[in-house]
Structures are given as structure tokens and as C-alpha cells.
Design a protein around this motif. Structure first.
Motif, short mmCIF file in Angstrom:
data_model
loop_
_atom_site.label_atom_id
_atom_site.label_comp_id
_atom_site.label_asym_id
_atom_site.label_seq_id
_atom_site.Cartn_x
_atom_site.Cartn_y
_atom_site.Cartn_z
N SER A 2 19.29 -20.44 -81.34
CA SER A 2 20.22 -21.24 -80.95
C SER A 2 19.97 -22.77 -81.21
N SER A 3 18.64 -23.28 -80.66
CA SER A 3 18.34 -24.71 -80.72
C SER A 3 16.72 -24.47 -80.65
N THR A 4 16.03 -25.11 -81.62
CA THR A 4 14.59 -25.03 -81.42
C THR A 4 14.12 -25.78 -80.37
N ASN A 5 14.95 -27.01 -79.86
CA ASN A 5 14.67 -27.87 -78.84
C ASN A 5 14.64 -26.76 -77.54
N LYS A 16 17.55 -21.42 -89.27
CA LYS A 16 19.12 -21.61 -89.17
C LYS A 16 19.10 -21.71 -87.53
N GLN A 17 20.10 -22.65 -87.18
CA GLN A 17 20.48 -22.73 -85.61
C GLN A 17 21.82 -22.46 -85.53
N THR A 18 22.03 -21.81 -84.36
CA THR A 18 23.37 -21.42 -84.31
C THR A 18 24.11 -22.25 -83.25
N GLY A 77 22.85 -26.01 -82.66
CA GLY A 77 22.07 -27.05 -82.79
C GLY A 77 22.57 -28.11 -82.05
N ARG A 78 21.86 -28.94 -81.32
CA ARG A 78 22.11 -29.96 -80.47
C ARG A 78 21.83 -31.41 -81.19
N GLY A 79 22.61 -32.62 -81.15
CA GLY A 79 22.60 -33.58 -81.58
C GLY A 79 22.30 -34.66 -80.29
N ARG A 80 22.36 -35.88 -80.68
CA ARG A 80 22.23 -36.92 -79.51
C ARG A 80 23.71 -37.06 -78.94
N SER A 81 23.84 -37.62 -77.76
CA SER A 81 25.09 -37.88 -77.02
C SER A 81 25.74 -36.50 -76.87
N LYS A 122 23.37 -43.13 -96.30
CA LYS A 122 23.90 -42.14 -95.86
C LYS A 122 22.67 -41.41 -94.77
N LYS A 123 23.27 -40.80 -93.87
CA LYS A 123 22.17 -39.94 -93.10
C LYS A 123 21.48 -38.92 -93.59
N VAL A 124 20.35 -38.58 -93.48
CA VAL A 124 19.61 -37.28 -94.03
C VAL A 124 19.04 -36.51 -92.98
N CYS A 125 18.69 -37.30 -91.95
CA CYS A 125 17.94 -36.87 -90.91
C CYS A 125 18.39 -37.46 -89.47
N GLY A 126 18.35 -36.48 -88.49
CA GLY A 126 18.38 -37.00 -87.07
C GLY A 126 17.08 -36.62 -86.21
N ILE A 127 17.18 -37.30 -85.17
CA ILE A 127 15.69 -36.72 -84.28
C ILE A 127 16.49 -36.91 -82.80
C1 BTN Z 1 21.11 -36.55 -84.09
O1 BTN Z 1 22.14 -36.54 -83.32
O2 BTN Z 1 20.91 -37.48 -84.96
C2 BTN Z 1 19.61 -35.80 -83.47
C3 BTN Z 1 19.85 -34.51 -84.20
C4 BTN Z 1 18.63 -33.40 -84.03
C5 BTN Z 1 18.74 -32.00 -84.56
C6 BTN Z 1 17.62 -31.41 -84.43
S1 BTN Z 1 17.23 -29.98 -85.41
C7 BTN Z 1 16.09 -29.43 -84.82
C8 BTN Z 1 16.11 -29.78 -83.25
N1 BTN Z 1 16.92 -28.72 -82.53
C9 BTN Z 1 18.16 -29.10 -81.81
O3 BTN Z 1 19.13 -28.41 -81.54
N2 BTN Z 1 18.24 -30.45 -82.32
C10 BTN Z 1 17.34 -30.86 -83.00
#
Ligand code: BTN
Length: 302
Positions: free
Chosen positions: A67-70, A91-93, A95-99, A161-166
Motif C-alpha cells: 500500500s505504502s512503504t511508509n 509499486k504502491q497501491t 502511496g501517500r503524499g503531504r497534506s 518540474k517536480k521529480v521527487c517528493g519526501i
Molecule cells: C509529497 O507529497 O511530495 C511527498 C511524497 C512522498 C512519496 C513517498 S513514495 C515512498 C513513501 N511511501 C509513501 O506512501 N509516500 C512516500
């Protein structure tokens, strides 16, 4: 989290029984076991070969799909998996980003989370995110990207342009930080068409910018860079980290729209970052403000 763990175990054919709060931790061993299996594209043996670190990435868990590595990293960290361990998924099914946003994570990208147990208080978490951004930028430089930049606080940009998020998440027990989970998502061997239309104008991929990359080499390089910067962090050399960040800043010197949770957004001029990792902006009335959290959109180039 329970459902996500349950899905992973079911997909792998490892359980048929009910998971509940009382028994969920018994499944940590199974998750660990799956993470040690060979996967199709990302190879832990190649990442580990000549990996020049003391602890970051010495313990790798690679999954074909989670689902998400986090989420998995959080679960493992709460079950005794310690400092420097890394969870990677092809692959993540979910994946979570910020906010609270979702994060597109198809096959071909690099989706990983690192478990760290730094001896710091909550106020240092923003600095950990900035330090990770520096480690990603240095990695991309080593892979041949000419001028990766960091958009405050945590986006790595190529040509605007965005290539990576943390996504950094802290696991706390009252006020003590037990673990920090640093999630990193890099749009590596993907084409822009792999993304939903609304992201296509603002996103780029390594494949588009420099051609296909060796994912295992990229991960290995990143783990080495991350350990180097963690060492600076552990020895409290915060100014050295900030110096590296400032060198690559995409934000400083630009007009930004500051969007803080529960507040009205406003325009300001980004003048620097503080020693805690906050963005310092000059508002239209000339006053300075520190933005510790929130979003910051670049309004126009100078
Ligand atoms: C952002 O919103 O810019 C942060 C994105 C972070 C994505 C990574 S992918 C690996 C890890 N697992 C997740 O579910 N999110 C982070």
C-alpha cells in the motif's frame, strides 16, 4: 494500517485468519519474510553490493507491491526493526503524499522509506526533511542530472518540474521521538503519460530528463548520501546541511504564495531559511515571518 497489512499478507497467500488488535504484531515476522524474497525489478543483492554505509540500508526489505512503504516501515519500526532499515516497493497501491494527498506510484518509480532513530526532539523534524532533500539532489547529480533544485521544504525539481517528493513522519511516545520514517518517491523510469493529466504540466521524470536510469544504482547512491548527511545531522552540524540546501534552493529569491493550514494564504518574497529549517519570507508590509509548515507555491520567476 491493519487493513493494509492484512491485504499484503493475503495477497502473498500467507494468511487466511482474522487480524485484530491483539494479534497484529504476530504478523511482523511474516512481513519481514516477504520483504526478504527476491523481486522482479529492484534487486536487494545489487543495492547491497559494495554499499558503502555503516547502517543505512544494511537491512533492506523489498516488496513487489505494498500500500505504502511508509506504512510498512512504521509497522516494522514498531516491531523492533531499527535504525537505518529500508523498505522499498516496486509499486504502491495507496502511496501517500503531504497534506493528505495521494501519491502516484506505478512500476518504474522508486518508492522507499527509511527508518531512523535520531536522538532529537520534535523541532528538528523539518531539518531531517531538508537533509533528505539534499541527499536526493546529490544523488541525482551523481546520476547525471545537471542542476537539481530543492523547492522548500521537500520537492526536488528539474527544470522547474517536480521529480521527487519526501514525506517525513515521526512516531512519538508522548513527547519523545521513537522513530522517524522518511518516505522518498522518485519518478525515475516513468513517462509523463503514466501520470494523471492534471499532474503532467508540473511533473517530470528521470527518464524524460536524462534517459532510463539503473534503479538499483540510484538507490545505493541515495542510501550512501543519506548516511553521509545523517552523520552531519547526528554531529549537530546543521549549518553544513543548510549550506548544501541553500546552494540548491529553488525557492529563495522568488515570490511565493504561502498557504498555512487554517490561515488565509498570502504573497511574500522568500528571503532564506532559518536554522530550524523554516522558510523566511518578507511580507508585502516589509515584516519578516518564519513559515515552519505549510505549502508554498512559487508565484513568478524573478
Ligand atoms: C509529497 O507529497 O511530495 C511527498 C511524497 C512522498 C512519496 C513517498 S513514495 C515512498 C513513501 N511511501 C509513501 O506512501 N509516500 C512516500
Amino acid at each position: 494500517m491493519k487493513n493494509e497489512i492484512l491485504n499484503l499478507l493475503k495477497r502473498e497467500g500467507m494468511i487466511s485468519e482474522e487480524i485484530n488488535d491483539a494479534n497484529i504484531n504476530e504478523f511482523a515476522d511474516l512481513i519481514e519474510e516477504i520483504g526478504k524474497n527476491e523481486t522482479e525489478y529492484i534487486k536487494s543483492s545489487e543495492i547491497s553490493q559494495d554499499l558503502n554505509t555503516k547502517y543505512v540500508g544494511k537491512n533492506l526489505y523489498v516488496f513487489s507491491e505494498v500500500s505504502s512503504t511508509n506504512t510498512i516501515a512504521k509497522f516494522l519500526s514498531q516491531n523492533g526493526i531499527g535504525n537505518g532499515s529500508v523498505v522499498i516497493a516496486e509499486k504502491q497501491t495507496a502511496g501517500r503524499g503531504r497534506s493528505g494527498k495521494s501519491w502516484e506510484s506505478p512500476l518504474g518509480g522508486i518508492w522507499l522509506s527509511i527508518i531512523l532513530t535520531p536522538d532529537v526532539d520534535y523541532s528538528k523534524i523539518p531539518l531531517i526533511t531538508l537533509a533528505t532533500g539534499v541527499a536526493v539532489a546529490k544523488t541525482l547529480e551523481k546520476m547525471g542530472v545537471e542542476n537539481p533544485e530543492i523547492k522548500w521544504p521537500n520537492d526536488i525539481m528539474i527544470n522547474g518540474k517536480k521529480v521527487c517528493g519526501i514525506l517525513t513522519e515521526a512516531i512519538t511516545n508522548f513527547n519523545t521521538i521513537e522513530h522517524v520514517i522518511i518516505g522518498v518517491g522518485i519518478d525515475a523510469n516513468l513517462s509523463i503519460e503514466d501520470f494523471p493529466e492534471e499532474l503532467q504540466n508540473t511533473t517530470t521524470t528521470l527518464e524524460k530528463e536524462i534517459g532510463r536510469v539503473n534503479e538499483n544504482l540510484l538507490i545505493k547512491t541515495f542510501l550512501e548520501e543519506l548516511e553521509k548527511i545523517s552523520e552531519l545531522f547526528n554531529s549537530k552540524r546543521y549549518e553544513d546541511i543548510l549550506k548544501e540546501w541553500r546552494k540548491r534552493s529553488y525557492t529563495i529569491g522568488k515570490v511565493v504564495e504561502v498557504k498555512k493550514p487554517f490561515n488565509r494564504s498570502y504573497d511574500a518574497y522568500a528571503v532564506g531559511i532559518s536554522k530550524e529549517g523554516a522558510l523566511i519570507v518578507e511580507k508585502t508590509d516589509g515584516t519578516l515571518e518564519k513559515v515552519i509548515s505549510g505549502e508554498c507555491l512559487i508565484k513568478k520567476l524573478n
